[in-house]
Enzyme design. Structure first.
Site, short mmCIF file in Angstrom:
data_model
loop_
_atom_site.label_atom_id
_atom_site.label_comp_id
_atom_site.label_asym_id
_atom_site.label_seq_id
_atom_site.Cartn_x
_atom_site.Cartn_y
_atom_site.Cartn_z
CG MET A 82 35.22 70.27 42.75
SD MET A 82 33.73 71.24 42.95
CE MET A 82 33.86 72.35 41.56
CG ASP A 373 29.96 71.22 44.35
OD1 ASP A 373 29.80 72.23 44.45
OD2 ASP A 373 29.63 70.68 45.14
CB THR A 374 31.80 71.90 36.94
OG1 THR A 374 30.49 71.37 36.89
CG2 THR A 374 32.42 71.96 35.58
CB VAL A 375 37.42 70.90 37.57
CG1 VAL A 375 37.29 70.61 39.04
CG2 VAL A 375 37.58 69.62 36.78
#
Length: 555
Positions: A82, A373, A374-375
């Site tokens: 991520m 796919d 980022t947090v």
């Protein structure tokens, strides 16, 4: 007429009952989680180890910024698919008095790249798996700026937990394992990625211990030497060499030139709350466009899981996102000032296109232009400093290319560029791509009200509008607003994508209206939020997305 019974969703779960327009008491017989309440400080992240790291820093006397960087560093180890130090970051910080500041630490394309060169090499587009999708990793300059501008602690203090997990190991969480298994063939394309992120050629399973000792050494070097240890010297040299060995243009000079910059957030008002987003090259302005369009419609009488609500929301998203795809870019190359997209006449013109009984076709450019796919994590400290912080390597495992000695997985953010001639987002040397990751902040009566963000690539503006509407139009608390079923548009075909939790009668009604609707295999995005509960004495209320493995915790 406002719906007042119990709204059923997600395999028999229930949303709370309405009372005078607001939800009360969830069904405690059904699976789910309550919002988290705490009087002093709180962190909300998508990984328990990251939440715990943030709370430890807060208890040691660090600020919300110190805690946010510590948590993000843990993410970089424990959720490598991520995010990581090979990616970019953005932040919005709210001071206790409501003063807002923004930060953009997104990397640029290599100086020596051009659309003409890539087209001459036979490229028709910049694919996510291409080495040419690798842009300068911006994250660490952003972390450093956060500590300098809003923190008390050094890199050495905030990176220790991440270093320990990278060196000694961490147990893979269930959602990470679920995503990891889909990326095995992708990771096998690169020797460094295979060595660092697979176990004997396979993905780890939930609970299995993973380590990245190479990344631990890199983080130790950063703890001692700051971000310069990454952007100059052996680590930078290896990054450039790996990219060039695969035909890319990234150089050590590109890495050395990177800087994180200050930004003034852009705001609009929605239902008595001032919502702040960052201006381009991020897509935060699109969330504000959606909110401005939503203000032209009455939501309170619509079932929050019904076809009428989703139809209107998705039609609004179609218009807003089509404008994004045509006009958003590095602001130095945009045709229009971002504020033009919020002009009332422009918004009114778009709103008139939307019909409650028909599906919009794709709109021509002259309609979308404002001339016609980022947090993600959120932290609030005991002094009331609120940090909305987001960090990403873009697609799952980014470019899939890793540096074997320093353990850095490189992002593929350059896939957001286009090769289309005369497009403001056409790739060029030293240019920043249109970016999908966006933090958000909301104020009420001039004071911090909510620090929030929604993960999920392109979905994020739609997610911001959806979560805010859940809270402000339907009275859901932070956890309920995040839990509520989601729907999004396919950004190419404009068909609709629905989570399995969207009621089937809603899906069928949307199909009858003319929408193409598909049920998605994976849940849409994630999200975290912390709200200031000033009405009940000034405590904090947090929510964390069950679509991920994390939690909100406070004290």
């Amino acid at each position: 007429m406002m719906m007042r019974g119990i709204l059923r969703w997600r395999s028999g779960n229930t949303l709370p009952k309405y009372k005078e327009g607001f939800f009360v008491f969830r069904d405690f017989h059904a699976p789910g989680r309550s919002a988290v309440y705490a009087p002093h400080a709180m962190a909300a992240t998508s990984h328990p180890l990251a939440t715990n790291a943030a709370l430890e820093i807060l208890r040691e006397g660090g600020t919300a910024a110190d805690a946010a960087v510590a948590a993000m560093a843990v993410y970089a180890v424990a959720e490598p698919h991520m995010t990581g130090i090979g990616g970019d970051c953005f932040a919005i910080v709210a001071q206790p008095d409501g003063t807002l500041s923004g930060m953009n630490s997104s990397g640029r394309a290599p100086k020596n790249v051009s659309a003409d060169k890539l087209i001459a090499d036979g490229l028709l587009d910049i694919e996510p798996h291409s080495v040419h999708a690798i842009t300068v990793p911006g994250a660490l300059r952003g972390w450093e700026k956060m500590l300098k501008d809003h923190g008390k602690f050094s890199f050495e203090q905030v990176l220790q937990r991440a270093i320990g997990y990278a060196r000694d190991g961490y147990a893979v969480s269930p959602r990470a394992a679920f995503d990891w298994k889909e990326a095995v063939d992708f990771l096998k394309r690169d020797e460094g990625a295979t060595e660092l992120f697979l176990k004997n050629g396979r993905a780890p399973v939930a609970g299995e211990v993973m380590r990245n000792p190479q990344l631990a050494e890199t983080l130790e070097a950063i703890a001692k030497g700051g971000a310069d240890a990454f952007y100059h010297g052996p680590i930078a040299e290896e990054i450039a060499a790996v990219v060039q060995s695969k035909g890319g243009y990234l150089t050590v000079e590109d890495l050395a030139a990177h800087e994180a910059v200050d930004l003034t957030p852009v705001t609009t008002d929605y239902r008595g709350v001032t919502v702040a987003e960052l201006p381009p090259n991020g897509q935060g302005i699109i969330a504000l466009v959606m909110l401005e369009l939503m203000k032209r419609f009455d939501w309170a009488d619509l079932d929050p899981m019904g076809p009428e609500r989703f139809h209107l929301q998705m039609e609004i998203a179609k218009l807003a996102y089509s404008g994004r795809d045509r006009f958003l870019a590095d602001p130095e190359f945009m045709e229009h000032d971002p504020q033009a997209f919020l002009d009332p006449d422009y918004i009114d013109g778009l709103a008139k296109l939307i019909r409650p009984d028909a599906v919009l076709p794709r709109q021509p450019e002259d309609v979308l232009s404002p001339k016609s796919d980022t947090v993600y994590l959120s932290v609030v400290d005991e002094n009331g400093l609120a940090v909305s912080f987001i960090n990403s390597i873009y697609h799952g495992f980014g470019s899939g290319i890793a540096t074997p000695k320093s353990g850095v997985l490189l992002q593929n953010r350059g896939a957001c560029f286009t090769l289309e001639a005369d497009h403001p987002n056409q790739i060029a040397g030293g240019k920043r791509p249109m970016h999908t990751i966006i933090p958000a902040m909301a104020l009420k009566d001039g004071l911090p009200y909510m620090s929030f963000g929604v993960m999920g690539g392109g979905y994020q503006p739609c997610g911001h509008a959806h979560v805010l509407s859940n809270h402000l139009d339907y009275g859901m608390n932070m956890q309920e607003a995040i839990d509520c079923p989601r729907m999004f548009i396919d950004e190419k075909s404009l068909s609709l994508q629905a989570e399995t939790s969207v009621p089937m009668e809603t899906v069928e009604a949307l199909k009858a209206l003319g929408h193409e609707v598909a049920i998605v295999a994976s849940p849409i995005g994630g999200g975290q939020a912390i709200m200031f509960d000033r009405a009940n004495g000034g405590g904090l209320i947090g929510g964390s997305d069950p679509r991920k493995d994390g939690c909100a915790l406070g004290y």
